[in-house]
Design an enzyme around this catalytic site. Structure first.
Site, PDB file in Angstrom:
ATOM      1  N   LYS A  51     -16.977  48.302 -27.978  1.00 40.92           N
ATOM      2  CA  LYS A  51     -16.327  49.582 -28.292  1.00 40.92           C
ATOM      3  C   LYS A  51     -15.073  49.342 -29.131  1.00 40.92           C
ATOM      4  O   LYS A  51     -14.609  48.189 -29.249  1.00 40.92           O
ATOM      5  CB  LYS A  51     -16.013  50.335 -27.007  1.00 40.92           C
ATOM      6  CG  LYS A  51     -15.040  49.660 -26.093  1.00 40.92           C
ATOM      7  CD  LYS A  51     -14.909  50.477 -24.819  1.00 40.92           C
ATOM      8  CE  LYS A  51     -13.841  49.895 -23.934  1.00 40.92           C
ATOM      9  NZ  LYS A  51     -13.549  50.742 -22.793  1.00 40.92           N
ATOM     10  N   ARG A 149     -11.368  57.995 -13.391  1.00 36.45           N
ATOM     11  CA  ARG A 149     -11.461  58.769 -14.644  1.00 36.45           C
ATOM     12  C   ARG A 149     -12.872  59.350 -14.733  1.00 36.45           C
ATOM     13  O   ARG A 149     -13.111  60.468 -14.307  1.00 36.45           O
ATOM     14  CB  ARG A 149     -11.056  57.931 -15.868  1.00 36.45           C
ATOM     15  CG  ARG A 149     -11.642  56.535 -15.938  1.00 36.45           C
ATOM     16  CD  ARG A 149     -11.252  55.730 -17.183  1.00 36.45           C
ATOM     17  NE  ARG A 149     -12.176  54.611 -17.341  1.00 36.45           N
ATOM     18  CZ  ARG A 149     -12.042  53.651 -18.221  1.00 36.45           C
ATOM     19  NH1 ARG A 149     -11.033  53.640 -19.049  1.00 36.45           N
ATOM     20  NH2 ARG A 149     -12.942  52.681 -18.310  1.00 36.45           N
ATOM     21  N   TYR A 277      14.873  48.130 -42.051  1.00 41.88           N
ATOM     22  CA  TYR A 277      15.344  49.437 -41.572  1.00 41.88           C
ATOM     23  C   TYR A 277      16.383  49.250 -40.474  1.00 41.88           C
ATOM     24  O   TYR A 277      16.214  48.421 -39.575  1.00 41.88           O
ATOM     25  CB  TYR A 277      14.178  50.239 -40.981  1.00 41.88           C
ATOM     26  CG  TYR A 277      13.274  50.867 -42.008  1.00 41.88           C
ATOM     27  CD1 TYR A 277      13.723  51.898 -42.835  1.00 41.88           C
ATOM     28  CD2 TYR A 277      11.958  50.432 -42.143  1.00 41.88           C
ATOM     29  CE1 TYR A 277      12.876  52.484 -43.776  1.00 41.88           C
ATOM     30  CE2 TYR A 277      11.105  51.017 -43.077  1.00 41.88           C
ATOM     31  CZ  TYR A 277      11.574  52.037 -43.893  1.00 41.88           C
ATOM     32  OH  TYR A 277      10.745  52.612 -44.808  1.00 41.88           O
ATOM     33  N   MET A 325       6.073  49.698 -42.032  1.00 48.61           N
ATOM     34  CA  MET A 325       4.659  50.078 -42.069  1.00 48.61           C
ATOM     35  C   MET A 325       3.837  49.101 -42.903  1.00 48.61           C
ATOM     36  O   MET A 325       2.727  48.731 -42.541  1.00 48.61           O
ATOM     37  CB  MET A 325       4.541  51.502 -42.640  1.00 48.61           C
ATOM     38  CG  MET A 325       3.185  52.120 -42.444  1.00 48.61           C
ATOM     39  SD  MET A 325       3.062  53.751 -43.183  1.00 48.61           S
ATOM     40  CE  MET A 325       4.091  54.735 -42.139  1.00 48.61           C
TER      41      MET A 325
HETATM   42  C1  LIG Z   1     -16.816  50.409 -18.622  1.00 53.50           C
HETATM   43  C2  LIG Z   1     -16.377  49.115 -19.234  1.00 53.50           C
HETATM   44  N1  LIG Z   1     -17.077  48.003 -18.986  1.00 53.50           N
HETATM   45  C3  LIG Z   1     -16.728  46.809 -19.506  1.00 53.50           C
HETATM   46  C4  LIG Z   1     -15.606  46.683 -20.311  1.00 53.50           C
HETATM   47  C5  LIG Z   1     -15.245  45.326 -20.856  1.00 53.50           C
HETATM   48  O1  LIG Z   1     -14.024  44.913 -20.331  1.00 53.50           O
HETATM   49  P1  LIG Z   1     -13.379  43.521 -20.757  1.00 53.50           P
HETATM   50  O2  LIG Z   1     -13.115  43.611 -22.220  1.00 53.50           O
HETATM   51  O3  LIG Z   1     -12.126  43.452 -19.967  1.00 53.50           O
HETATM   52  O4  LIG Z   1     -14.361  42.475 -20.442  1.00 53.50           O
HETATM   53  C6  LIG Z   1     -14.849  47.815 -20.585  1.00 53.50           C
HETATM   54  C7  LIG Z   1     -13.645  47.706 -21.414  1.00 53.50           C
HETATM   55  O5  LIG Z   1     -12.655  48.309 -21.239  1.00 53.50           O
HETATM   56  C8  LIG Z   1     -15.240  49.065 -20.036  1.00 53.50           C
HETATM   57  O6  LIG Z   1     -14.545  50.189 -20.266  1.00 53.50           O
END
Ligand SMILES: Cc1ncc(COP(=O)(O)O)c(C=O)c1O
Length: 431
Positions: A51, A149, A277, A325
């Site tokens: 992700k 969550r 800055y 930046m």
């Molecule tokens: C639901 C879920 N599983 C697995 C992971 C992987 O975690 P990590 O990068 O700490 O191994 C994440 C990352 O935040 C996650 O949100």
């Protein structure tokens, strides 16, 4: 006068790419996946979490190489991320670990993407949409054992599982939970989370529910070795060569990301000259300032102002003044013979010296995840290595077992079914 496009390509592209770039070492990724694989043990599949653009490393390249190395499936945060991977040709199962919003559902279903399921309402919507499209929706029920969550609470999980079982168009592909501990699994919360999850799985199995893939361990869970791994593990950051410093095993991993730039300007300044800055730094003596053409928009945290270091000519040189930046200024008075064009390393190795993501995070007062995720959009990711996948191939769970396709279901299996990974040197078949 408009610029001739051929000239623009010839002259501008190299300059743009040389300003600042992130090197993504695919051999390091393969090495880390080998370690993850041996920790997970035979028969445990790896769902690589890619992700947020693989935590800033570039999800498409990371995912492709990981799949060549035998990773069985991918986890993403959003529908867009899943669809980006599908359109880049990735056919392995992809799970949206987070959630979808209503409008995204039809596209996600059409592309055979798996969805984390948290609620009865979403289940009903998936059932309606999948029926309308003549498809099977594939879900992983997310049990909230302590993150607070997303996820269904353990006491409602069995009801949700049973309702999925009754559904004609929604197939249970897995059950998951997420561990909240940052420091490793040796906390009472983690023990409780693991126990609650195990209870849900046992109750479901006793009720005759086939749970599909069962997974809870992220990198911390995997490396601390204190939680059960079930049949799938879900690491992200460890595959990129980073582990929280409290967890043993990080020293065996190889960092995948390096962030580099080059000196674009050198200026000799007298004592007392302000830099940056707010004039937060004044030269304590006559010195030389190197200007680097990257700033907080590119991934140099503002909190490194007057605090971080950069590697130049294999030596640490202090960042002075505020990071801006687009630019970072470095006191190079102690480094002789430095020229404009010299490569600067903000993360990674240079000669015998190294700056790790964890060190940058500590200096910036944040976590390693935020550092790699903050490498900006205008920084090209340049892949290096990647010639030889090293993992034995894994056979992913079939995307949509024929027995579970309803009579009206249009086959999404071709879309989802992963192509056989190319046989790697010395690869052996997965048991
Ligand atoms: C639901 C879920 N599983 C697995 C992971 C992987 O975690 P990590 O990068 O700490 O191994 C994440 C990352 O935040 C996650 O949100």
């Amino acid at each position: 006068m408009p610029v001739d496009p051929r000239l623009a390509e010839e002259y501008l592209a190299p300059v743009d790419t040389a300003r600042v770039w992130a090197e993504v070492d695919l051999d390091a990724l393969a090495h880390n996946l080998t370690i993850i694989r041996s920790r997970a043990g035979a028969g445990v599949g790896i769902m690589l979490v890619v992700k947020a653009d693989a935590y800033g490393h570039g999800a498409v390249a990371i995912a492709h190489h990981a799949v060549r190395c035998g990773v069985a499936s991918l986890g993403v945060g959003t529908s867009c991320e899943a669809l980006e991977l599908r359109s880049a040709g990735l056919r392995v199962p992809i799970l949206i670990l987070g959630t979808v919003v209503d409008e995204e559902v039809p596209r996600v279903l059409r592309h055979g993407v798996e969805i984390g399921l948290h609620s009865f309402d979403r289940l009903h919507q998936l059932e309606r949409e999948a029926r309308r499209l003549g498809l099977q929706a594939r879900v992983h029920i997310n049990v909230d054992t302590g993150m607070g969550r997303l996820g269904v609470l353990p006491e409602r999980a069995l009801d949700l599982l049973q309702e999925v079982r009754r559904s004609e168009h929604v197939h249970l592909a897995g059950v998951m939970t997420h561990i909240s501990s940052l420091a490793g699994n040796a906390s009472p919360e983690t023990t409780l989370q693991a126990k609650q999850f195990a209870d849900v799985i046992t109750t479901a199995q006793e009720a005759g529910i086939h749970c599909g893939r069962i997974h809870l361990a992220n990198s911390t869970g995997l490396f601390s070795g204190l939680c059960p791994l079930y049949d799938t593990v879900r690491p992200g950051i460890a595959a990129l060569g980073v582990l929280p410093e409290t967890i043993p095993g990080g020293e065996d991993l190889h960092p995948v990301l390096s962030l580099r730039s080059q000196v674009v300007f050198l200026k000799d300044i007298p004592a007392g000259t302000p830099v940056g800055y707010g004039s937060t730094w004044r030269a304590p003596r006559q010195t030389r300032i190197a200007t680097l053409p990257l700033g907080y928009n590119d991934g140099v945290p503002w909190n490194l102002s007057n605090r971080g270091t950069v590697l130049l000519a294999g030596q640490h040189a202090p960042i002075v003044g505020c990071v801006s930046m687009d630019y970072t200024t470095v006191d190079v008075g102690a480094i002789e013979g430095l020229c404009v064009g010299a490569v600067a390393t903000l993360i990674g190795k240079q000669g015998a010296a190294q700056i790790t993501v964890a060190e940058v995070a500590r200096a910036a007062g944040t976590i390693p995840y935020e550092i790699t995720c903050s490498v900006g959009k205008r920084v090209p990711r340049i892949c290096v290595g990647g010639e030889s996948p090293t993992l034995p191939s894994q056979v992913p769970t079939p995307a949509c077992p024929p027995a579970l396709v309803t009579p009206t279901a249009r086959a999404v299996t071709a879309m989802e079914r992963p192509s056989e990974p190319a046989p790697s040197k010395g690869a052996r078949a997965h048991p």
